[in-house]
Design a protein around this motif. Structure first.
Motif, PDB file in Angstrom:
ATOM      1  N   LEU A 144       0.832  -1.207   0.000  1.00  0.00           N
ATOM      2  CA  LEU A 144       0.000   0.000   0.000  1.00  0.00           C
ATOM      3  C   LEU A 144       0.869   1.261   0.000  1.00  0.00           C
ATOM      4  N   PRO A 145       0.536   2.256  -0.817  1.00  0.00           N
ATOM      5  CA  PRO A 145       1.206   3.557  -0.706  1.00  0.00           C
ATOM      6  C   PRO A 145       0.883   4.189   0.648  1.00  0.00           C
ATOM      7  N   VAL A 146       1.806   4.996   1.153  1.00  0.00           N
ATOM      8  CA  VAL A 146       1.601   5.654   2.447  1.00  0.00           C
ATOM      9  C   VAL A 146       1.678   7.163   2.264  1.00  0.00           C
ATOM     10  N   TYR A 147       0.596   7.838   2.588  1.00  0.00           N
ATOM     11  CA  TYR A 147       0.554   9.298   2.591  1.00  0.00           C
ATOM     12  C   TYR A 147       0.569   9.778   4.042  1.00  0.00           C
ATOM     13  N   ALA A 148       0.799  11.070   4.217  1.00  0.00           N
ATOM     14  CA  ALA A 148       0.841  11.620   5.572  1.00  0.00           C
ATOM     15  C   ALA A 148       0.429  13.080   5.534  1.00  0.00           C
ATOM     16  N   ALA A 149      -0.122  13.546   6.641  1.00  0.00           N
ATOM     17  CA  ALA A 149      -0.549  14.941   6.726  1.00  0.00           C
ATOM     18  C   ALA A 149      -0.517  15.402   8.174  1.00  0.00           C
ATOM     19  N   ILE A 150      -0.278  16.687   8.347  1.00  0.00           N
ATOM     20  CA  ILE A 150      -0.383  17.334   9.653  1.00  0.00           C
ATOM     21  C   ILE A 150      -1.789  17.912   9.750  1.00  0.00           C
ATOM     22  N   VAL A 151      -2.495  17.574  10.823  1.00  0.00           N
ATOM     23  CA  VAL A 151      -3.897  17.976  10.953  1.00  0.00           C
ATOM     24  C   VAL A 151      -4.058  18.967  12.098  1.00  0.00           C
ATOM     25  N   LEU A 152      -4.668  20.096  11.799  1.00  0.00           N
ATOM     26  CA  LEU A 152      -5.034  21.084  12.811  1.00  0.00           C
ATOM     27  C   LEU A 152      -6.525  20.911  13.087  1.00  0.00           C
ATOM     28  N   PRO A 153      -6.898  20.496  14.295  1.00  0.00           N
ATOM     29  CA  PRO A 153      -8.303  20.149  14.561  1.00  0.00           C
ATOM     30  C   PRO A 153      -9.276  21.302  14.375  1.00  0.00           C
ATOM     31  N   TYR A 154      -8.826  22.529  14.672  1.00  0.00           N
ATOM     32  CA  TYR A 154      -9.754  23.661  14.676  1.00  0.00           C
ATOM     33  C   TYR A 154      -9.284  24.755  13.711  1.00  0.00           C
ATOM     34  N   PRO A 155     -10.216  25.402  13.019  1.00  0.00           N
ATOM     35  CA  PRO A 155      -9.852  26.421  12.019  1.00  0.00           C
ATOM     36  C   PRO A 155      -9.357  27.730  12.617  1.00  0.00           C
ATOM     37  N   THR A 156      -9.389  27.856  13.935  1.00  0.00           N
ATOM     38  CA  THR A 156      -8.912  29.090  14.565  1.00  0.00           C
ATOM     39  C   THR A 156      -7.386  29.181  14.575  1.00  0.00           C
ATOM     40  N   THR A 157      -6.704  28.063  14.346  1.00  0.00           N
ATOM     41  CA  THR A 157      -5.241  28.071  14.267  1.00  0.00           C
ATOM     42  C   THR A 157      -4.819  28.566  12.887  1.00  0.00           C
ATOM     43  N   LEU A 158      -3.945  29.550  12.847  1.00  0.00           N
ATOM     44  CA  LEU A 158      -3.459  30.103  11.584  1.00  0.00           C
ATOM     45  C   LEU A 158      -2.072  29.535  11.273  1.00  0.00           C
ATOM     46  N   VAL A 159      -1.731  29.508   9.984  1.00  0.00           N
ATOM     47  CA  VAL A 159      -0.464  28.911   9.552  1.00  0.00           C
ATOM     48  C   VAL A 159       0.252  29.852   8.592  1.00  0.00           C
ATOM     49  N   GLU A 160       1.561  29.975   8.779  1.00  0.00           N
ATOM     50  CA  GLU A 160       2.412  30.715   7.848  1.00  0.00           C
ATOM     51  C   GLU A 160       3.546  29.805   7.384  1.00  0.00           C
ATOM     52  N   ASN A 161       4.024  30.050   6.163  1.00  0.00           N
ATOM     53  CA  ASN A 161       5.111  29.246   5.579  1.00  0.00           C
ATOM     54  C   ASN A 161       4.745  27.756   5.595  1.00  0.00           C
ATOM     55  N   ILE A 162       3.633  27.434   4.975  1.00  0.00           N
ATOM     56  CA  ILE A 162       3.172  26.041   4.949  1.00  0.00           C
ATOM     57  C   ILE A 162       4.250  25.155   4.338  1.00  0.00           C
ATOM     58  N   PRO A 163       4.637  24.071   5.005  1.00  0.00           N
ATOM     59  CA  PRO A 163       5.693  23.203   4.467  1.00  0.00           C
ATOM     60  C   PRO A 163       5.269  22.545   3.156  1.00  0.00           C
ATOM     61  N   LYS A 164       6.259  22.300   2.298  1.00  0.00           N
ATOM     62  CA  LYS A 164       5.990  21.666   1.010  1.00  0.00           C
ATOM     63  C   LYS A 164       6.073  20.148   1.096  1.00  0.00           C
TER      64      LYS A 164
END
Length: 311
Positions: A144-164
């Motif tokens: 099986l291929p394996v993907y991965a993601a970072i999950v922020l549970p709530y939309p109130t958290t803001l993100v800058e410089n999103i990793p590629k």
């Protein structure tokens, strides 16, 4: 369907008791309080993501919570198994703004109060987790291929410089993210998917219990002794042979001796002697300590003429 449910971290039970036992003026008290806050927030975020996963319409998915591989010192918050691929979800429940730096593999949090805090980037953590899962799949003969993601549970958290390297997604977009990942090759039958999930669960090897005196730099002699109120941490006053009362909360302290022994085993040592019990529980004599230890139905072993009691 969750084939391995999430259970609350033991720290959520132990750290409040350490805050009760450790004097408020102790230099490590703020560290204990912050550790408890972080673990509670992290677990709360994971529970929220679990709730969202249970709402997914792709019913063939299997979910594994908190898979720990102690030898590799690797922990995966959530593994999603589908007939076409697997996904590792690393849940991060932070408030304020998160700023990623892929070159230094560092992450900064700017809280709503303007405080700036640095962390190791979760990109490193999830990269290691993906590599470990690929190794397990290879050993199991799974392609099986394996993907991965970072999950922020709530939309109130803001993100800058999103990793590629790995996507950062919000909890409310989990369904769409998983549903739109590539589906190549023939899907695995449900029975095979369940077999893979059960094999992964067999690999679960929890990390060893934390050494709290070493982690938070306190000596057992610095802890408050006696029977404490589980609500406020005040030392209870004795009303009878078995009954204690909290003068602050005005509550009867239930199972005070048992809870005090639990505190010792969690915060001091996995074993206790009669003398240590007498001292820590502030009992009058060794006979009273022996009575408490026997009523607790503990195991015991004799070494050099002395009994050591343990769970």
């Amino acid at each position: 369907m969750f084939i391995k449910e999430r259970i609350p971290p033991i720290e959520l039970e132990v750290l409040p008791q350490l805050m009760h036992r450790l004097p408020f003026h102790h230099k490590s008290w703020p560290d204990v309080e912050r550790a408890h806050y972080m673990i509670k927030a992290g677990h709360g975020g994971e529970i929220e993501v679990d709730r969202l996963l249970k709402q997914m319409r792709w019913k063939e998915c299997l979910f594994i919570s908190d898979l720990q591989l102690s030898e590799a010192y690797c922990q995966m918050d959530t593994i999603v198994l589908t007939p076409y691929f697997a996904v590792i979800l690393e849940v991060k429940n932070y408030s304020g703004t998160l700023i990623f730096d892929e070159e230094s593999m560092h992450m900064r949090q700017i809280t709503k109060q303007g405080q700036e805090i640095g962390y190791r980037s979760p990109v490193t953590q999830i990269w290691n987790a993906r590599e470990e899962l690929l190794v397990l799949f290879k050993e199991m003969g799974v392609s099986l291929p394996v993907y991965a993601a970072i999950v922020l549970p709530y939309p109130t958290t803001l993100v800058e410089n999103i990793p590629k390297t790995f996507p950062v997604i919000y909890g409310h977009s989990l369904n769409r993210f998983i549903f739109t990942l590539p589906r190549n090759g023939q899907p695995l039958p449900n029975e095979e998917l369940l077999r893979i999930g059960e094999l992964l669960i067999k690999q679960h090897s929890p990390f060893s219990e934390k050494n709290y005196p070493q982690t938070f730099k306190y000596h057992p002699s610095e802890l408050k002794k006696g029977i404490l109120c589980r609500q406020c941490g005040a030392i209870g006053s004795r009303h009878s042979a078995r009954t204690y009362h909290c003068s602050i909360c005005q509550l009867r302290i239930i199972d005070g001796f048992r809870h005090a022994l639990d505190d010792w085993f969690a915060l001091v040592s996995p074993t206790i002697t009669n003398r240590q019990c007498q001292d820590f529980l502030m009992l009058h004599n060794k006979n009273a300590a022996r009575h408490v230890l026997l009523r607790a139905e503990l195991k015991r072993v004799r070494k050099k003429g002395q009994f050591y009691y343990y769970k």
